[in-house]
Enzyme design. Sequence first.
Site, PDB file in Angstrom:
ATOM      1  N   LYS B 101       0.953  -1.099  -0.552  1.00  0.00           N
ATOM      2  CA  LYS B 101       0.184   0.259   0.182  1.00  0.00           C
ATOM      3  C   LYS B 101       0.635   1.085  -0.012  1.00  0.00           C
ATOM      4  O   LYS B 101       1.491   1.031   1.245  1.00  0.00           O
ATOM      5  CB  LYS B 101      -1.052  -0.314   0.928  1.00  0.00           C
ATOM      6  CG  LYS B 101      -1.828   1.349   1.698  1.00  0.00           C
ATOM      7  CD  LYS B 101      -2.005   1.565   2.383  1.00  0.00           C
ATOM      8  CE  LYS B 101      -2.617   3.248   2.684  1.00  0.00           C
ATOM      9  NZ  LYS B 101      -3.656   2.975   4.499  1.00  0.00           N
ATOM     10  N   GLY B 162      -8.707   9.090  10.437  1.00  0.00           N
ATOM     11  CA  GLY B 162      -8.902   9.397  12.131  1.00  0.00           C
ATOM     12  C   GLY B 162      -9.676   9.861  12.118  1.00  0.00           C
ATOM     13  O   GLY B 162      -9.970   9.821  13.085  1.00  0.00           O
ATOM     14  N   ALA B 188      -9.555   4.673   4.757  1.00  0.00           N
ATOM     15  CA  ALA B 188      -9.203   6.286   5.077  1.00  0.00           C
ATOM     16  C   ALA B 188     -10.918   7.085   5.821  1.00  0.00           C
ATOM     17  O   ALA B 188     -11.873   7.358   5.345  1.00  0.00           O
ATOM     18  CB  ALA B 188      -8.492   6.887   5.545  1.00  0.00           C
ATOM     19  N   GLY B 189     -11.401   7.320   7.297  1.00  0.00           N
ATOM     20  CA  GLY B 189     -11.944   8.574   7.583  1.00  0.00           C
ATOM     21  C   GLY B 189     -13.466   7.324   7.746  1.00  0.00           C
ATOM     22  O   GLY B 189     -14.268   8.066   7.981  1.00  0.00           O
ATOM     23  N   ASN B 210      -9.268   1.102  10.277  1.00  0.00           N
ATOM     24  CA  ASN B 210      -8.120   0.380  10.786  1.00  0.00           C
ATOM     25  C   ASN B 210      -8.731   1.411  12.039  1.00  0.00           C
ATOM     26  O   ASN B 210      -8.956  -0.063  13.186  1.00  0.00           O
ATOM     27  CB  ASN B 210      -6.793   0.963  10.626  1.00  0.00           C
ATOM     28  CG  ASN B 210      -5.979   0.851  11.187  1.00  0.00           C
ATOM     29  OD1 ASN B 210      -6.296   0.134  12.594  1.00  0.00           O
ATOM     30  ND2 ASN B 210      -4.420   1.345  11.737  1.00  0.00           N
ATOM     31  N   THR B 211      -8.665   2.264  12.413  1.00  0.00           N
ATOM     32  CA  THR B 211      -8.861   3.148  13.596  1.00  0.00           C
ATOM     33  C   THR B 211     -10.245   2.764  14.107  1.00  0.00           C
ATOM     34  O   THR B 211     -10.352   2.561  15.293  1.00  0.00           O
ATOM     35  CB  THR B 211      -8.921   4.732  13.236  1.00  0.00           C
ATOM     36  OG1 THR B 211      -7.696   5.035  12.265  1.00  0.00           O
ATOM     37  CG2 THR B 211      -9.162   6.140  14.768  1.00  0.00           C
TER      38      THR B 211
END
Lengths: 65, 260, 369
Positions: B101, B162, B188-189, B210-211
Site C-alpha cells: 500500500k 482517523g 481512511a475516514g 483501521n482506527t
Amino acid sequence: MKIRLNGRTIECRSSRLTGLVREMGLAPSSVVAEVNLEVVTQEKWESTWIKDGDEIELLSFVGGG
Amino acid sequence: MAKNDNDVLVLGGKSFTNRLLTGTGKFSSRSLISPMLEASGSQMITVALRRVDMGSKDENILTFIPDTVTLLPNTSGARTAKEAIRIARIARESGCGNFIKIEVITDMQYLLPDNQETLKATEVLAKEGFVVLPYMMPDITFARQLHDAGAAAVMPLGSPIGTNLGLEMKSMIKRIIEISSLPVVVDAGIGRPSQAAQAMEMGADAVLVNTAIATSADPVRAGKAFGMAVAAGRMAYLADMADEQDFAEASSPLTGFLRS
Amino acid sequence: MSFMDQVIAWEEFDFKDFFEKVTTRDVQRSLHRDILAFRDLLHLLSPCAQDFLEPMAQKARLLTRQYFGRTIGLYAPLYISDYCVNQCTYCGFNAHTRFARTKLTLDQIDQEAEAIAKTGIRHILVLTGEAPARTPMSYLTDAVRILKKYFSSIGLEIFPMDEADYRILVAAGADSLTVYQEVYDRKIYKQVHPGGKKADYAYRLLTPERGAQAGFRAVNIGALFGLGNPMAEAFMAGLHARYLEQTYPDVEVSLSLPRMTKAEGATAFCHSFPDISFVQCMLAWRLFMPRLGITISTRESAAFRDRLVHLGATRYSAGSRTDVGGYARNLEDSTVQFAVTDARSVDQITRMIRKSGFQPVFKDWESVI
C-alpha cells in the site's frame, strides 16, 4: 569502529550483524536489517561483517493502517 | 450481464471472499488483532515498517497475524516516492509478500496523500512486480494515471485519516467507481459500519478500516460489525437496489405533443 | 480492448427478446438511477419505457441544464464537394447516382464562408463525399486555412482517414470530427455498402478513435436511423459514445440522430423511426450520459426542433444548405444530400431559441494558438 545506525553515528563493538542486533538488545525475530541500502535477511546476518562507515538500518514491522 | 454469484475480489492473482481490509495500528493490545480478524472475516491486513526502538524486546507484530491473512505492508512515514520505494523493497525482501500500500504523506497537519509522489512510486514498484495499492486523494484523472502506471487497485480516501467522518468525498469516489477499471478500495475516514455499508452499496470493491475498529472499546465486536456491514453493502449492490427517487412525476408538458 | 471487440461481443445479444421482457419496474429503477449502466440504457430504449417519456424528459431537462446551462450551440454545414466513389445504397451522393458533380474552388469556399459568417455563425462543419483523388489533403488543408479566417471552430465530416492525415488537418486548424457509423449492425452495413473503401466496417468504426488520438478536441458520432433496428442502433451508438468518453476523457463526445429522409432514398429503408422513438432515444442517451453533446440537424422540421430544445439537445444547425455552393450562389439545379425541412434563417432560429428561454451560442470555443 564508527557506523551510522538508524541515522545516528555510533561506536560499534560487534564485528558481525548478529552481534550488533544483540548489542542493541533486540529480539532478532522482529528485526529487518538493511546494510548500505541492501536488505540482509536473517540467515545472512552471521556472515555479514560490519565495516567502518557502514550505514545500517534496523527496522521492524509495527502496527499501522 | 447477471452479476456473478461467486463474488470474489481478485487482487494480485489472489482471490478474496471478504471485502473488509483491516489495519494493525492503534490497538490497545496486539493480542486483539487475531480475534478481530477472525470476527470480521478480514483476509488482508496492513502493517507498517519503522526503525526499531533500541532495547525493545517487543515481539514481531507479524506473529500476531495468522498465515492465512494476506499482509499489506504500507509505506507510511514516506515523504517522497524514493522513500516509499525503499520501504516497499525492504518489506518484500523481508518476506512480507509482494503487496504494497503506497502511502506518501507530506501534509502533516491533515495527513492527506501526495498524489504526485504516489504516482512516481506506483510506476516504479508496478514495474518491479509489486501488487500496488496506492492511497490517494479522490481524483478521477489521477485514478486514470494510476491505472496507466500499473496499479492493482486505487484507494481513495473517504475523509482524512482517523476522522471517522465517513464518505465526505462521496461524489468524487462515485465517479472514480464509474470510470475505473481497477478495483476501488475506500480507505481512511470510515468511522462507522453504516458508512462502510454505504461505500459498498455505491459499488466500492472493498473498504479499509483501521482506527474505528482498533480504538473502539471492543475491537473484536467492532471488527465483526464492520465485516457484516461490508458484506451487507456488497450484497445490496449485487442485488441492484433501486436508487432513491428525487423528483415527482409530472403531467406531460414536455412530451405531450408526441401523443396528440 | 478496442470498440470493435464490444461490437462483436454484443452481436450475441438478442435485443428483440430483451426489449420485449423489460418491465415497468425495470424502467422505473433505471430512470431514477444516478449513474446508468448499459442495462439501464437498454431499459430506457425498450417499448415499455415509452410510458415513461415524461419523467424521462423531466430528468433529461434537469441534467442538460445542470451540465450545459440554458444554451444551444449553433453551427452551419458547408458542402465543398459532392464527388463520391462510395456506393451507399441509401445516399443521394452515391457513385451510381448521375448528376453534375461539383467541387468548390478555394475562391468559392471563401465566398461561401463569407456568406455564412455574415449570419453570425462561427462554428462551421465542412462536408465532402468520399473521393480522395478529387479532394486531396492539400485541398482540404487549404480549405481549412481559408475557413479559419471566418470561423472559430472548424468541424470535418469527410471520408475516414488515417491518424497521420488527421494530425495534418488538426495542425491546419480543424478541431472537431464528425463521422457516422451509418449502421452498427454488421450484416446490414455490408448490404448497404457493397463496395469501395467504405465496405471496411472496422476501419470506419475506429475512425472516431483515430480522430481522438490525432488531437481533435471534439468527436461527433451517430447512426443513420432507418437502416437497422433503431433501438438496437441507438444502444450501440450510446455504447460507442460512452466508450469514447471513458477512453479519451479529454475529448468532447456528441451524438447525432440523423433520420433517413426521402431525398436520399435510393433504396427503401426498412425501419421507421417516428418522432416518439426519436425523442425516447434522445432522452435515454441524455440519462445515460449527462455530459453528452446532442446535435440536431435541419433534417428535422421546425416544429419538432422547437420542442427538442427542452429535451436535451445541445447543438443545432441553422440556415443550412446541403448542396455544394448553396450559400453564395443559390444554384437552381444543385443536388442536395438530404432535404432541409427546417428552412428557417439563422435569425429566425436564434429568435426561436431565445423565445424558448435559451441562449443561442455562436461561439463556444476558439483555439488559443
